[in-house]
Scaffold this motif. Structure first.
Motif, PDB file in Angstrom:
ATOM      1  N   THR A  37       0.854  -1.299  -0.069  1.00 53.09           N
ATOM      2  CA  THR A  37       0.013   0.048   0.049  1.00 53.09           C
ATOM      3  C   THR A  37       0.988   1.352   0.073  1.00 53.09           C
ATOM      4  O   THR A  37       0.643   2.133  -0.770  1.00 53.09           O
ATOM      5  N   ASN A  38       1.965   1.341   0.901  1.00 53.94           N
ATOM      6  CA  ASN A  38       2.818   2.388   0.835  1.00 53.94           C
ATOM      7  C   ASN A  38       3.659   2.629  -0.382  1.00 53.94           C
ATOM      8  O   ASN A  38       3.637   3.828  -0.918  1.00 53.94           O
ATOM      9  N   GLN A  39       3.888   1.357  -1.102  1.00 58.57           N
ATOM     10  CA  GLN A  39       4.462   1.643  -2.432  1.00 58.57           C
ATOM     11  C   GLN A  39       3.547   2.251  -3.536  1.00 58.57           C
ATOM     12  O   GLN A  39       4.012   3.078  -4.256  1.00 58.57           O
ATOM     13  N   PHE A  40       2.355   1.646  -3.568  1.00 59.76           N
ATOM     14  CA  PHE A  40       1.600   2.215  -4.449  1.00 59.76           C
ATOM     15  C   PHE A  40       1.196   3.622  -4.307  1.00 59.76           C
ATOM     16  O   PHE A  40       1.046   4.391  -5.275  1.00 59.76           O
ATOM     17  N   ILE A  41       1.162   4.142  -3.254  1.00 61.80           N
ATOM     18  CA  ILE A  41       0.873   5.521  -2.809  1.00 61.80           C
ATOM     19  C   ILE A  41       1.988   6.159  -3.199  1.00 61.80           C
ATOM     20  O   ILE A  41       1.992   7.296  -4.011  1.00 61.80           O
TER      21      ILE A  41
END
Length: 181
Positions: A37-41
């Motif tokens: 999730t952090n990567q995609f954000i």
């Protein structure tokens, strides 16, 4: 741009005392859920939190016959589980982060998800969350029928038991043509 669809990773589905918990299976994917999730954000991709939403007064919902009450409006059971809740709270005001209340297994059923993805010219959806053989699978089936490319992150999906989980991964790959990474 691609989309990460985070499905039902809530207290009721993951916490030890959740009303319909995957327990240790679901808890084991928390680190990967948070990382992805952090990567995609951080990469500026679209992140959708597709979260089961039920009303305790809805006597017509078919799940009432199948499962105990879960993800009820206004309860902490609908809160995202631990670290993923922190990620959401820190990023919920970004235009690339979107919360969908869903009433059915699929994140597409009765929601504006398809419209939002098409507005952004998104053709590939990455699915994570619980349960591999229920809501993740039904979301993938709808994504397939709508023409999306599907990526399943094996270390970020889980179910109530390994039999259902493994069957669903095979079905997603062999029947829907999903890429399982």
């Amino acid at each position: 741009m691609e989309a990460l669809i985070s499905i039902d990773y809530t207290n009721d589905f993951v916490a030890t005392d959740g009303n319909l918990t995957t327990g240790e299976f679901g808890q084991a994917i928390e680190t990967e859920m948070v990382r992805l999730t952090n990567q995609f954000i951080d990469e500026g991709n679209y992140v959708v939190f597709a979260i089961d939403c039920h009303d305790s007064q809805d006597k017509y919902h078919p799940e009432n016959k199948l499962f105990p009450s879960h993800n009820l409006v206004g309860t902490s059971g609908r809160d995202l589980y631990k670290g993923l809740n922190d990620v959401y709270q820190n990023n919920k005001d970004k235009e690339t982060v979107y919360w969908i209340d869903k009433r059915h297994y699929s994140a597409f059923s009765g929601t504006d998800l398809d419209i939002r993805l098409r507005e952004r010219n998104i053709r590939t959806v990455h699915l994570v969350g619980v349960c591999t053989d229920i809501c993740v699978l039904h979301t993938a089936i709808d994504a397939y029928n709508l023409g999306y490319n599907i990526v399943i992150h094996e270390k970020a999906v889980q179910s109530f038991d390994q039999i259902g989980h493994n069957w669903a991964l095979g079905h997603l790959k062999n029947t829907l043509g999903a890429t399982v990474v």
